[in-house]
Write an enzyme that holds these catalytic residues in place. Sequence first.
Site, short mmCIF file in Angstrom:
data_model
loop_
_atom_site.label_atom_id
_atom_site.label_comp_id
_atom_site.label_asym_id
_atom_site.label_seq_id
_atom_site.Cartn_x
_atom_site.Cartn_y
_atom_site.Cartn_z
N CYS A 98 0.74 -1.29 0.04
CA CYS A 98 -0.09 -0.06 0.02
C CYS A 98 1.11 1.31 -0.10
O CYS A 98 1.90 1.21 0.73
CB CYS A 98 -0.92 -0.05 1.47
SG CYS A 98 -2.20 1.53 1.29
N GLU A 206 -6.68 12.26 -4.62
CA GLU A 206 -7.22 13.72 -4.34
C GLU A 206 -6.34 14.60 -5.37
O GLU A 206 -5.17 14.24 -5.71
CB GLU A 206 -6.69 14.05 -3.01
CG GLU A 206 -7.62 13.63 -1.93
CD GLU A 206 -7.41 14.27 -0.67
OE1 GLU A 206 -7.90 14.06 0.32
OE2 GLU A 206 -6.22 14.95 -0.30
N GLY A 374 -2.95 12.74 4.66
CA GLY A 374 -3.81 13.04 5.73
C GLY A 374 -5.22 12.36 5.53
O GLY A 374 -5.30 11.73 4.66
N SER A 375 -6.29 12.98 6.35
CA SER A 375 -7.63 12.72 6.05
C SER A 375 -8.19 13.34 5.01
O SER A 375 -7.82 14.51 4.69
CB SER A 375 -8.19 12.68 7.49
OG SER A 375 -8.41 14.03 7.84
N HIS A 401 3.76 7.67 8.08
CA HIS A 401 2.99 7.58 6.65
C HIS A 401 1.82 8.24 6.58
O HIS A 401 1.16 8.31 5.37
CB HIS A 401 3.05 5.82 6.41
CG HIS A 401 1.69 5.25 7.35
ND1 HIS A 401 1.59 5.23 8.44
CD2 HIS A 401 0.82 4.58 6.69
CE1 HIS A 401 0.14 4.68 8.74
NE2 HIS A 401 -0.07 4.21 7.55
N GLY A 404 -3.41 8.48 11.20
CA GLY A 404 -3.90 7.58 11.90
C GLY A 404 -5.27 7.86 12.43
O GLY A 404 -5.47 9.24 12.97
N LYS A 477 -13.32 9.14 -3.39
CA LYS A 477 -12.97 8.28 -2.34
C LYS A 477 -13.93 6.85 -2.38
O LYS A 477 -14.85 6.84 -2.95
CB LYS A 477 -13.73 8.82 -0.90
CG LYS A 477 -13.71 8.40 0.29
CD LYS A 477 -12.14 9.02 0.90
CE LYS A 477 -11.88 8.28 2.06
NZ LYS A 477 -10.51 8.63 2.52
#
Lengths: 478, 141
Positions: A98, A206, A374-375, A401, A404, A477
């Site tokens: 990944c 993104e 990031g998110s 990475h 979280g 997404k």
Amino acid sequence: MESASLTRHGEYEWHIAPERGMRVPGVIFADSRLIQGMDDKVCQQVCNVAKLPGIVGASFAMPDAHWGYGFPIGGVAAFDPDEGGVVSAGGVGFDISCGVRTLRTGLDREALEGVKARLADALYAAIPAGVGSTGLVHLSHGDMHDMLMGGAQWAVAQGYGADEDLEYIEERGIMSDAKPTAVSAFAKRRQQDEMGTLGSGNHYLEVQEVAEVFLPDIARGFGLELGKIVVSLHCGSRGLGHQIGTEFLKEMVIAANSFGIILPDRELACAPIQSELGERYLGAMRAAINCALANRQILTHLTRKAFAKVLPQAELSLLYDVSHNTCKAEEHFVDGRKRLLFVHRKGATRAFGPGHPDLPDAYKDLGQPVLIGGSMGTESYVLAGVSKMPGFEQAFSSACHGAGRQMSRTEARRNWQGRTVVDTLARRGILVRSPSMRGVAEEAPDAYKSVANVVNSAQSAGLARKVARLLPVICIKG
Amino acid sequence: MALTAHWEHFLHDADVGVRGIGSSAEIAFEQAAVALTAIVTEVEHVRANEVVEIACQAPDLELLLVEWLNRIIYEMAVRKMLFCLFRVTLQAGGLSAAIGGEPIDISRHQPAVEPKGATYTALSVRQDSDGSWLAQCVIDV
């Protein structure tokens, strides 16, 4: 996390002295706030990894470490085959290789004005995303073998991209010593329809804007300028990697006794590197790395096609492609001598410093790009590996990475509705496209920790340097 | 009073734990499988239109739970289906099962995330003092 068992070494490094069967110390890189927020199980898992045969140096955890399976997510550990060192299927994880790939577009932010929604729709139509999605590439038995041997090089030969792309992928786009014969028919069957798919969960594509530049010289060398548009995608080896992880984990759990390995946790299932099972796993895992590289290459091709429809002036070139779930054979200086070690990075990114022979020529003086996602709706970062004297690299040249999670999926679903998240982000100028509103709710930005704290700690601990900060504009997404 | 079979999720940092509880190990296995589907979608939105027969083996009950859930994950992935009905029969060294479900319907199921694999983390299959059986582990998503 209770920090009683930790000894602080400077602001950003915490040590656990070897005890109760640990062969090496544990080392966690984080500021005190991140340490306090870490689950006690991270510490426990760092200690358990330190008990495995043949481990060298220390059992490391990155600033984004969290409770994983056997290894913490964010764990780094290296093993010496000549000292009985092991390879662990759990230490690589289910989503083998990944990783994140970032593409420059050559476009300024202004170029998106008036076409942003059209671009979002074109990307959403082009990129198969989400549970049950099917790729456009269906592999025959022979194609599958060639793909597992050839990785991104295979994909380019099939017409998905250009030769120049390969220079900017780890291992030049092809992991050597892959053994497709070590990959089961089940794993190949699971991949048959999944080539060129993004997946689901925290995987994404993104379109991002360079919002801040920290090191202008390195940023320029990476082709990043304030206000420029880039594309980042995060995904892995899809069903094939998941199945290989599943099967070898089981085989290693059952075989551990026969190797005389006492597992402190079954998920640490491993086999000596110099054993039939260890070698077979390495061959299958390398094939899965090739699968991930081929998958991201096909997705790159689909992204270019979508851009060409809406913004034909865009020229999408690779900044870099890094994997963060791997075990790789690398030479490192330890105790004053060069040794071939098998470095597990589970939710950790390789971060070679300037001058490393594996870097592309264009980045030789800059260091390796380290791509940190990031998110959804928050920021991502480009970092660079740092220069160190041989033998003094931190954690075998590794860095963090990602952000979280700080909240479970169930809790996120209780707190947010997917549609509300999409509308809120749209008001901030971020367009989200996803087949699943439930998936969007579970991936809501605030369900994740702040990636800024993580990269700041990584920089302060000397793991990597911040080069640029990226803000999302469009998010596809799964 | 007879124990009502049920399932639940439990917390894991990045992922989800599944737990099945019932009056027998077989029912606990079935309920753990329902919890697996509930990671992806609302179980009540899935219809048992097609039945798939499966069998798996493992050296002990705990390893068998992981094998069972991984087999369902495999069937979900290659058939592009979701399952809601599970009938398990334990046999020496393994189990056989019939699992009922239907092809994924994106708009109706709104599938959130695909399970990658069942793990050995928080793995337990046991009979508690009240006679009930529990089967649980963490799923990597």
